[in-house]
Design a protein around this motif. Structure first.
Motif, short mmCIF file in Angstrom:
data_model
loop_
_atom_site.label_atom_id
_atom_site.label_comp_id
_atom_site.label_asym_id
_atom_site.label_seq_id
_atom_site.Cartn_x
_atom_site.Cartn_y
_atom_site.Cartn_z
N UNK A 88 0.56 -1.62 -0.10
CA UNK A 88 0.02 0.27 -0.14
C UNK A 88 1.14 1.36 -0.25
N UNK A 89 2.16 1.33 0.40
CA UNK A 89 2.90 2.65 0.23
C UNK A 89 4.47 2.78 -0.41
N UNK A 90 3.98 3.55 -1.35
CA UNK A 90 4.83 3.71 -2.70
C UNK A 90 6.27 4.15 -2.30
N UNK A 91 7.02 4.25 -0.75
CA UNK A 91 7.82 5.20 -0.48
C UNK A 91 8.87 3.97 0.47
N UNK A 92 7.64 2.21 -0.11
CA UNK A 92 8.74 1.41 0.53
C UNK A 92 9.90 0.64 -0.01
N UNK A 93 10.96 0.29 0.06
CA UNK A 93 11.62 -1.00 -0.52
C UNK A 93 12.21 -1.58 -0.09
N UNK A 94 10.91 -2.37 0.16
CA UNK A 94 10.63 -3.85 1.51
C UNK A 94 12.63 -4.28 1.52
N UNK A 95 13.17 -4.99 0.11
CA UNK A 95 14.49 -5.58 0.31
C UNK A 95 15.85 -5.16 0.19
N UNK A 96 15.80 -3.76 0.70
CA UNK A 96 16.49 -2.08 0.95
C UNK A 96 17.72 -3.49 1.93
N UNK A 97 19.00 -3.21 2.08
CA UNK A 97 19.76 -2.52 0.79
C UNK A 97 20.59 -3.16 -0.43
N UNK A 98 19.82 -4.18 -0.45
CA UNK A 98 19.93 -5.27 -2.10
C UNK A 98 19.23 -4.35 -3.12
N UNK A 99 17.80 -4.49 -2.71
CA UNK A 99 17.66 -3.89 -3.98
C UNK A 99 16.42 -2.37 -3.59
N UNK A 100 16.39 -1.87 -4.35
CA UNK A 100 15.67 -0.21 -4.27
C UNK A 100 13.90 -0.77 -5.30
N UNK A 101 14.07 -1.38 -5.34
CA UNK A 101 12.30 -2.42 -5.58
C UNK A 101 11.23 -2.58 -5.12
N UNK A 102 10.24 -2.57 -5.01
CA UNK A 102 8.97 -2.92 -3.91
C UNK A 102 7.97 -3.85 -5.37
N UNK A 103 8.32 -4.90 -5.93
CA UNK A 103 7.65 -5.58 -6.54
C UNK A 103 5.82 -5.76 -6.08
N UNK A 104 5.92 -5.90 -4.60
CA UNK A 104 4.42 -5.70 -4.05
C UNK A 104 3.17 -4.39 -4.35
N UNK A 105 4.13 -2.92 -4.57
CA UNK A 105 3.17 -2.21 -4.57
C UNK A 105 2.07 -2.55 -5.89
N UNK A 106 1.03 -2.00 -4.91
CA UNK A 106 -0.23 -2.25 -5.74
C UNK A 106 -0.83 -3.69 -6.09
N UNK A 107 -0.14 -4.28 -5.70
CA UNK A 107 -0.08 -5.68 -6.41
C UNK A 107 -1.78 -6.41 -6.05
N UNK A 108 -2.92 -5.69 -4.69
CA UNK A 108 -4.14 -5.68 -4.77
C UNK A 108 -4.55 -4.78 -4.82
N UNK A 109 -5.89 -3.96 -4.86
CA UNK A 109 -6.56 -2.39 -4.69
C UNK A 109 -6.32 -2.52 -3.23
N UNK A 110 -6.16 -0.63 -2.73
CA UNK A 110 -5.99 -0.88 -1.28
C UNK A 110 -7.07 -1.31 -0.33
N UNK A 111 -8.39 -1.37 -0.25
CA UNK A 111 -10.04 -1.59 -0.26
C UNK A 111 -10.32 -2.99 -0.57
#
Length: 176
Positions: free
Chosen positions: A122-145
């Protein structure tokens, strides 16, 4: 928005399935601990609210801290809670004292790691795999509602199942 009750829904579902092998108290403390950074960021007007603490690496460290702190933090509250339930003639809802290490560790790690996963959706400012990756492959995986609804449903169903199983254990204990 720091700590939302939505995060507790999956924890209640796990509690229903795992029972005394899972500490919902440690899970809840982990949820709050994870959102200290975003809360401070909101007060300071930071452009990024979900920084390093919202990575899996930091979640492991935070889980260790929560697992160590939970027994001391919860001991007085749990004593009061169990006493009040006994006075209300609801001893079947009491929790074991003292808290056992394994359920606390499982609750803490489940809390922090699931927090990163849910917030990553749900949050665009997260990079869950940092410091190894600056991407977030889960972002918008499902709609927030839909995510919020899934968390609410899992919480309600988890609470119902936990109460029913606790009631059933009470009936079994009384029959022995």
């Amino acid at each position: 928005m720091p700590f939302t009750p939505f995060h507790m829904g999956p924890g209640l579902a796990v509690k229903a399935v795992a029972g005394d092998r899972f500490s919902i108290l440690a899970f809840g403390i982990a949820q709050v601990a994870m959102d200290i950074e975003p809360l401070v960021g909101m007060f300071r007007g930071a452009p990024v609210l979900h920084g390093f603490t919202h990575t899996y690496a930091a979640a492991i460290v935070i889980a260790c801290i929560v697992a160590l702190a939970t027994p001391a933090l919860c001991r007085p509250w749990l004593r009061w809670w169990n006493h009040e339930l006994s006075l209300a003639r609801l001893p079947w809802l009491t929790s074991p004292q003292p808290l056992k290490r394994t359920p606390v560790v499982i609750g803490a790690f489940t809390g922090t790691l699931s927090h990163v996963a849910l917030d990553s959706i749900m949050h665009h400012d997260i990079t869950p795999l940092a410091p190894w990756s600056n991407t977030n492959g889960l972002l918008d995986l499902i709609p927030l509602p839909a995510l919020h609804q899934a968390c609410i449903v899992s919480g309600v169903l988890g609470l119902i199942v936990w109460l029913a199983l606790s009631w059933r254990r009470r009936d079994r204990s009384a029959g022995q």
